[in-house]
Design a protein around this motif. Structure first.
Motif, PDB file in Angstrom:
ATOM      1  N   GLU A  48      -9.497  25.895 -59.995  1.00 36.52           N
ATOM      2  CA  GLU A  48      -8.886  27.279 -60.526  1.00 36.52           C
ATOM      3  C   GLU A  48      -9.914  27.945 -61.687  1.00 36.52           C
ATOM      4  N   SER A  49     -10.610  27.061 -62.605  1.00 43.51           N
ATOM      5  CA  SER A  49     -11.411  27.730 -63.596  1.00 43.51           C
ATOM      6  C   SER A  49     -12.262  28.648 -63.140  1.00 43.51           C
ATOM      7  N   CYS A  50     -13.069  28.705 -61.883  1.00 48.98           N
ATOM      8  CA  CYS A  50     -13.971  29.467 -61.301  1.00 48.98           C
ATOM      9  C   CYS A  50     -13.443  30.918 -61.071  1.00 48.98           C
ATOM     10  N   ILE A  51     -12.003  30.925 -60.889  1.00 51.42           N
ATOM     11  CA  ILE A  51     -11.527  32.208 -60.338  1.00 51.42           C
ATOM     12  C   ILE A  51     -11.856  33.287 -61.320  1.00 51.42           C
ATOM     13  N   ARG A  52     -12.451  34.427 -60.932  1.00 48.63           N
ATOM     14  CA  ARG A  52     -12.741  35.470 -61.872  1.00 48.63           C
ATOM     15  C   ARG A  52     -14.038  35.180 -62.826  1.00 48.63           C
ATOM     16  N   CYS A  53     -14.602  34.040 -62.577  1.00 44.55           N
ATOM     17  CA  CYS A  53     -15.578  33.669 -63.551  1.00 44.55           C
ATOM     18  C   CYS A  53     -17.076  33.742 -62.780  1.00 44.55           C
ATOM     19  N   LYS A  54     -17.158  32.673 -61.746  1.00 52.91           N
ATOM     20  CA  LYS A  54     -18.241  33.167 -60.767  1.00 52.91           C
ATOM     21  C   LYS A  54     -19.429  32.878 -61.499  1.00 52.91           C
ATOM     22  N   TYR A  55     -19.681  32.210 -62.379  1.00 51.96           N
ATOM     23  CA  TYR A  55     -21.070  31.964 -63.057  1.00 51.96           C
ATOM     24  C   TYR A  55     -22.302  31.492 -62.208  1.00 51.96           C
ATOM     25  N   THR A  56     -22.037  30.866 -61.197  1.00 54.05           N
ATOM     26  CA  THR A  56     -22.753  30.773 -60.146  1.00 54.05           C
ATOM     27  C   THR A  56     -24.236  29.650 -60.638  1.00 54.05           C
ATOM     28  N   ASP A  57     -23.984  29.050 -61.930  1.00 55.99           N
ATOM     29  CA  ASP A  57     -24.956  28.199 -62.350  1.00 55.99           C
ATOM     30  C   ASP A  57     -25.061  26.997 -61.327  1.00 55.99           C
ATOM     31  N   CYS A  58     -23.716  26.668 -60.763  1.00 61.45           N
ATOM     32  CA  CYS A  58     -23.842  25.480 -59.772  1.00 61.45           C
ATOM     33  C   CYS A  58     -24.708  25.867 -58.450  1.00 61.45           C
ATOM     34  N   VAL A  59     -24.980  27.049 -57.975  1.00 60.67           N
ATOM     35  CA  VAL A  59     -25.541  27.411 -56.817  1.00 60.67           C
ATOM     36  C   VAL A  59     -27.160  26.876 -56.717  1.00 60.67           C
ATOM     37  N   ASP A  60     -27.870  27.062 -57.848  1.00 67.82           N
ATOM     38  CA  ASP A  60     -29.115  26.669 -57.949  1.00 67.82           C
ATOM     39  C   ASP A  60     -29.446  25.238 -57.701  1.00 67.82           C
ATOM     40  N   VAL A  61     -28.677  24.474 -58.189  1.00 66.16           N
ATOM     41  CA  VAL A  61     -28.940  23.108 -57.935  1.00 66.16           C
ATOM     42  C   VAL A  61     -28.556  22.200 -56.936  1.00 66.16           C
ATOM     43  N   CYS A  62     -27.774  23.048 -55.971  1.00 79.61           N
ATOM     44  CA  CYS A  62     -27.536  22.279 -54.719  1.00 79.61           C
ATOM     45  C   CYS A  62     -28.308  21.949 -53.636  1.00 79.61           C
ATOM     46  N   PRO A  63     -28.799  20.759 -53.481  1.00 82.03           N
ATOM     47  CA  PRO A  63     -29.854  20.503 -52.421  1.00 82.03           C
ATOM     48  C   PRO A  63     -29.660  21.035 -50.930  1.00 82.03           C
ATOM     49  N   VAL A  64     -28.348  21.235 -50.579  1.00 77.56           N
ATOM     50  CA  VAL A  64     -28.099  21.278 -49.288  1.00 77.56           C
ATOM     51  C   VAL A  64     -27.489  22.877 -49.025  1.00 77.56           C
ATOM     52  N   ASP A  65     -27.435  23.637 -50.162  1.00 76.00           N
ATOM     53  CA  ASP A  65     -26.971  24.937 -50.186  1.00 76.00           C
ATOM     54  C   ASP A  65     -25.456  25.215 -49.482  1.00 76.00           C
TER      55      ASP A  65
ATOM     56  N   ASP B 238     -16.372  40.429 -66.558  1.00 80.82           N
ATOM     57  CA  ASP B 238     -15.484  39.938 -67.613  1.00 80.82           C
ATOM     58  C   ASP B 238     -14.982  38.428 -67.475  1.00 80.82           C
ATOM     59  N   ALA B 239     -16.059  37.743 -66.969  1.00 79.99           N
ATOM     60  CA  ALA B 239     -16.138  36.127 -66.851  1.00 79.99           C
ATOM     61  C   ALA B 239     -15.628  35.445 -68.087  1.00 79.99           C
ATOM     62  N   GLU B 240     -16.305  36.038 -69.167  1.00 78.61           N
ATOM     63  CA  GLU B 240     -15.654  35.218 -70.471  1.00 78.61           C
ATOM     64  C   GLU B 240     -14.153  35.423 -70.930  1.00 78.61           C
ATOM     65  N   ASP B 241     -13.655  36.557 -70.651  1.00 78.46           N
ATOM     66  CA  ASP B 241     -12.277  36.806 -70.717  1.00 78.46           C
ATOM     67  C   ASP B 241     -11.372  36.010 -70.075  1.00 78.46           C
ATOM     68  N   TRP B 242     -11.876  35.473 -68.657  1.00 82.52           N
ATOM     69  CA  TRP B 242     -11.022  34.810 -67.722  1.00 82.52           C
ATOM     70  C   TRP B 242     -11.325  33.450 -68.056  1.00 82.52           C
ATOM     71  N   ALA B 243     -12.170  32.923 -68.521  1.00 83.13           N
ATOM     72  CA  ALA B 243     -12.806  31.624 -68.400  1.00 83.13           C
ATOM     73  C   ALA B 243     -11.631  30.609 -68.650  1.00 83.13           C
ATOM     74  N   LYS B 244     -11.034  30.769 -69.816  1.00 87.51           N
ATOM     75  CA  LYS B 244     -10.016  29.847 -70.261  1.00 87.51           C
ATOM     76  C   LYS B 244      -8.710  30.155 -69.864  1.00 87.51           C
ATOM     77  N   VAL B 245      -8.529  31.238 -69.092  1.00 91.99           N
ATOM     78  CA  VAL B 245      -7.028  31.531 -68.626  1.00 91.99           C
ATOM     79  C   VAL B 245      -6.536  30.408 -67.503  1.00 91.99           C
ATOM     80  N   LYS B 246      -5.288  29.930 -67.656  1.00 93.53           N
ATOM     81  CA  LYS B 246      -4.722  28.772 -66.813  1.00 93.53           C
ATOM     82  C   LYS B 246      -3.611  29.675 -65.775  1.00 93.53           C
ATOM     83  N   GLY B 247      -3.684  28.947 -64.619  1.00 94.75           N
ATOM     84  CA  GLY B 247      -2.595  29.525 -63.922  1.00 94.75           C
ATOM     85  C   GLY B 247      -3.035  30.936 -63.007  1.00 94.75           C
TER      86      GLY B 247
END
Ligand code: SF4
Ligand code: SF4
Length: 107
Positions: free
Chosen positions: A7-24, A91-100
Motif C-alpha cells: 500500500e505505501s506505494c499508492i500515490r507515491c510511485k517514487y520508482t527508485d526500485c525500478v532502476d535496480v531490478c535486474p529482470v525488469d 504530491d508523493a510526500e503528502d501521501w507517503a505516510k497515509v494509511k488505508g
C-alpha cells in the motif's frame, strides 16, 4: 516466491526500485507499481531502494496487506513494464505516510 509492492506505494510511485531490478519485472499503473511474480527472481535488491518501505517478500507481507499479493499478480498482467526511474508523483510526500489508501488506487 516473489516480492510484492504494498500500500505505501499508492500515490507515491517514487520508482527508485525500478532502476535496480535486474529482470525488469516492475509494471506501472497510473499511481502504483506492481511486481510481476512470474518474472521476479527474488534478488531482494529493490527492497532497500523503496523510500516508503512498500516492498516485501511474499512470505513477509504484513497481515493487513495480504490482498496485495493477488493484486500484484492481477495488475502485472494488465500494466506495461517500467524500466527506468522517473519523477515521483507531485504530491508523493503528502501521501507517503497515509494509511488505508487502497481506495486511492487507480487501475
Ligand atoms: S520505490 Fe517504493 S514507492 Fe517507489 S515505485 Fe517502488 S515500490 Fe513504489
Ligand atoms: S526482488 Fe529483484 S527481481 Fe524481484 S522485483 Fe525486486 S529487484 Fe526485481
Amino acid at each position: 516466491m516473489a516480492y510484492v509492492v504494498t500500500e505505501s506505494c499508492i500515490r507515491c510511485k517514487y520508482t527508485d526500485c525500478v532502476d535496480v531490478c535486474p529482470v525488469d519485472c516492475f509494471r506501472e499503473g497510473p499511481n502504483f507499481l506492481v511486481i510481476d511474480p512470474e518474472e521476479c527472481i527474488d534478488c531482494t535488491l529493490c527492497v532497500a531502494e523503496c523510500p516508503v518501505e512498500a516492498i516485501y517478500a511474499e512470505d513477509d507481507v504484513p497481515s493487513d496487506q495480504q490482498g496485495f499479493i493477488a493484486l500484484n499478480a492481477e495488475l502485472s498482467k494488465q500494466w506495461k513494464p517500467i524500466v527506468e526511474r522517473k519523477d515521483a508523483l507531485p504530491d508523493a510526500e503528502d501521501w507517503a505516510k497515509v494509511k488505508g489508501k487502497l481506495g486511492e488506487l487507480l487501475r
